[in-house]
Design an enzyme around this catalytic site. Structure first.
Site, mmCIF file in Angstrom:
data_model
loop_
_atom_site.group_PDB
_atom_site.id
_atom_site.type_symbol
_atom_site.label_atom_id
_atom_site.label_comp_id
_atom_site.label_asym_id
_atom_site.label_seq_id
_atom_site.Cartn_x
_atom_site.Cartn_y
_atom_site.Cartn_z
ATOM 1 N N ASP A 177 48.530 13.993 45.328
ATOM 2 C CA ASP A 177 48.536 12.909 46.725
ATOM 3 C C ASP A 177 48.590 13.071 48.194
ATOM 4 O O ASP A 177 48.044 13.250 48.268
ATOM 5 C CB ASP A 177 48.758 11.878 45.749
ATOM 6 C CG ASP A 177 49.315 10.846 44.418
ATOM 7 O OD1 ASP A 177 48.948 12.064 43.506
ATOM 8 O OD2 ASP A 177 48.705 10.104 44.233
ATOM 9 N N GLU A 204 61.023 10.955 37.746
ATOM 10 C CA GLU A 204 59.436 12.072 38.195
ATOM 11 C C GLU A 204 59.386 12.840 39.043
ATOM 12 O O GLU A 204 59.073 14.159 39.018
ATOM 13 C CB GLU A 204 58.211 10.701 38.983
ATOM 14 C CG GLU A 204 57.336 11.140 39.443
ATOM 15 C CD GLU A 204 56.626 9.595 40.056
ATOM 16 O OE1 GLU A 204 55.489 9.772 40.202
ATOM 17 O OE2 GLU A 204 56.980 9.096 40.351
#
Length: 447
Positions: free
Chosen positions: A178, A413
């Site tokens: 992103d 993550e």
């Protein structure tokens, strides 16, 4: 710090992560921060799931494929009925998009096409198991191959407008990375003319230093609305959206996936489809190789608005190690990845590639795709190395990758490169998948 887990303990803990995140028909990407099904997460997750339960892995992929748009696109989010997430279905405004699937709430953009990779891996796992698992997986391949081919056709058709042959993205979210510095120049040209209310539910579950900023989110929402205004029509978007980038990493993943889809087509006796996928893979590989920066040795994205190559030192720069290419260039990239600027950097707790080299001025070791180590990228690079027969590189990624996960047991993550601190979402499904596959699939340990 928690005690280091044994391999058996790590495997048990990883399985518990998947069970806790399971909604039955889809796996949450993370327990709180990501309460829906993300497209490339789900494909990766299915690889690990197949080691535990082939039928459940097939269900995961069926849910992704059932959300396919009539154009062939697989949307990057399939929404569950959980509401604690922004931007949710109402922000995407896909209800007005003619191509959307009936009765399924999705976003209106894509993510990297790892799905054929997952299907081939699932089939291999099921065939080792034999019996009912093998029969079910082989039937699933027959059922899904047309959808996978349509997905690849859409990427190679509607999204290859870049004269260099790279797959075009209209939002950084489509890349899967992103807020990577890869897209700083593209985002610099995005000037929202509306100020959006930002609930930022993500900050309830992760520290702000680990997440994109409000300024970045204003740009993200502006692009979503630009795309929604043209009902996510690809031709109209290419003429109107402020963000247009030829994505070298997504192109490399498409090459790898097309190779796998060709193998699946061969398995079904579909020679025409197999040849088409191999041609697609060759075309994508050539575009990735042509993007190489002669100064840095890294692959580059292309800013279609500015008509300029993007120079950034990110993990996406190793796209040739994902898809393969000319031997000399692959060897050059391999040497760079293992060298002092990346996996051999003196600051790293584990010799694993950060998402941005610590030598770059863009390096921010706690912030999402701007520096941390991502276990899923370690897995993907190791997987691609093994396919090329480079067991040395695969082992160099797998061994420390397992050590990193066993050292804290959070299945984060992403991780702070210098300290190993777990960051972002804990109990992340695709991180658990990496541990499961590394520990269960015999290809990692049997020559």
């Amino acid at each position: 710090m928690d005690a280091v887990l044994s391999q058996d303990g790590l495997l048990q803990a990883a399985g518990a992560v998947l069970r806790a995140n399971d909604l039955g028909h889809m796996m949450k990407a993370g327990p709180a921060l990501y309460p829906h099904q993300w497209s490339w997460d789900a494909a990766f997750i299915a690889i690990g799931l197949a080691q535990l339960d082939v039928s459940r892995a097939i269900t995961e992929l069926r849910t992704v494929l059932a959300a396919q748009w009539s154009t062939g696109m697989l949307p990057h989010i399939v929404f569950s009925d959980q509401t604690d997430y922004f931007p949710g279905p109402e922000a995407w405004r896909t209800a007005d998009a003619p191509a959307r699937p009936a009765g399924i709430q999705t976003s209106g953009i894509c993510q990297p096409p790892v799905h054929a990779i997952a299907v081939r891996s699932l089939l291999d796992t099921a065939r080792r198991a034999g019996g009912a698992a093998q029969a079910e997986a082989e039937e699933f391949v027959r059922e899904s191959i047309g959808r996978l081919a349509s997905w690849h056709d859409w990427l190679s058709g509607s999204r290859v407008l870049d004269p260099h042959g790279l797959v075009e993205i209209h939002h950084g979210w489509e890349s899967g990375m992103d807020n990577s510095p890869r897209f700083d120049s593209c985002y610099a040209a995005v000037h929202p003319r509306v100020h959006y209310d930002l609930p930022r539910t993500d900050l309830q579950h992760a520290d702000a230093s680990e997440r994109p900023t409000d300024t970045e989110y204003q740009r993200y929402l502006w692009l979503v609305n630009q795309l929604a205004d043209v009902h996510f029509d690809d031709a109209l978007a290419a003429r109107t959206v402020d963000f247009r980038c030829g994505d070298v990493f997504l192109t490399a993943v498409l090459a790898l996936a097309a190779d796998d889809l060709a193998v699946l087509a061969d398995d079904l006796g579909d020679r025409e489809r197999a040849e088409a996928e191999r041609a697609r893979a060759d075309t994508c590989r050539a575009a990735v190789a042509a993007s190489l920066d002669p100064d840095t040795g890294l692959c580059r994205d292309y800013d279609l608005r500015a008509q300029a190559w993007i120079r950034s030192e990110t993990i996406a720069g190793f796209s040739l190690l994902i898809c393969g290419g000319p031997d000399a260039l692959v060897t050059q990239q391999r040497r760079l990845l293992l060298g002092e600027r990346w996996m051999g950097h003196r600051s790293l707790r584990f010799p694993l590639p950060p998402s941005v080299t610590p030598e770059s001025p863009d390096y921010r070791p706690r912030t999402y795709w701007r520096g941390p180590v991502w276990p899923i990228m370690n897995w993907l690079l190791a997987h691609a190395a093994l396919l090329r027969g480079d067991r040395t590189l695969a082992d160099a990624l797998r061994g420390p990758g397992l050590e990193q996960l066993a050292a804290d047991g959070h299945f984060a993550e992403y991780y702070q490169p210098a300290t190993g601190e777990p960051l972002g979402s804990p109990q992340q499904s695709w991180t658990a998948m990496a541990a499961i596959d590394w520990l269960c699939d015999p290809r990692w340990t049997v020559p």
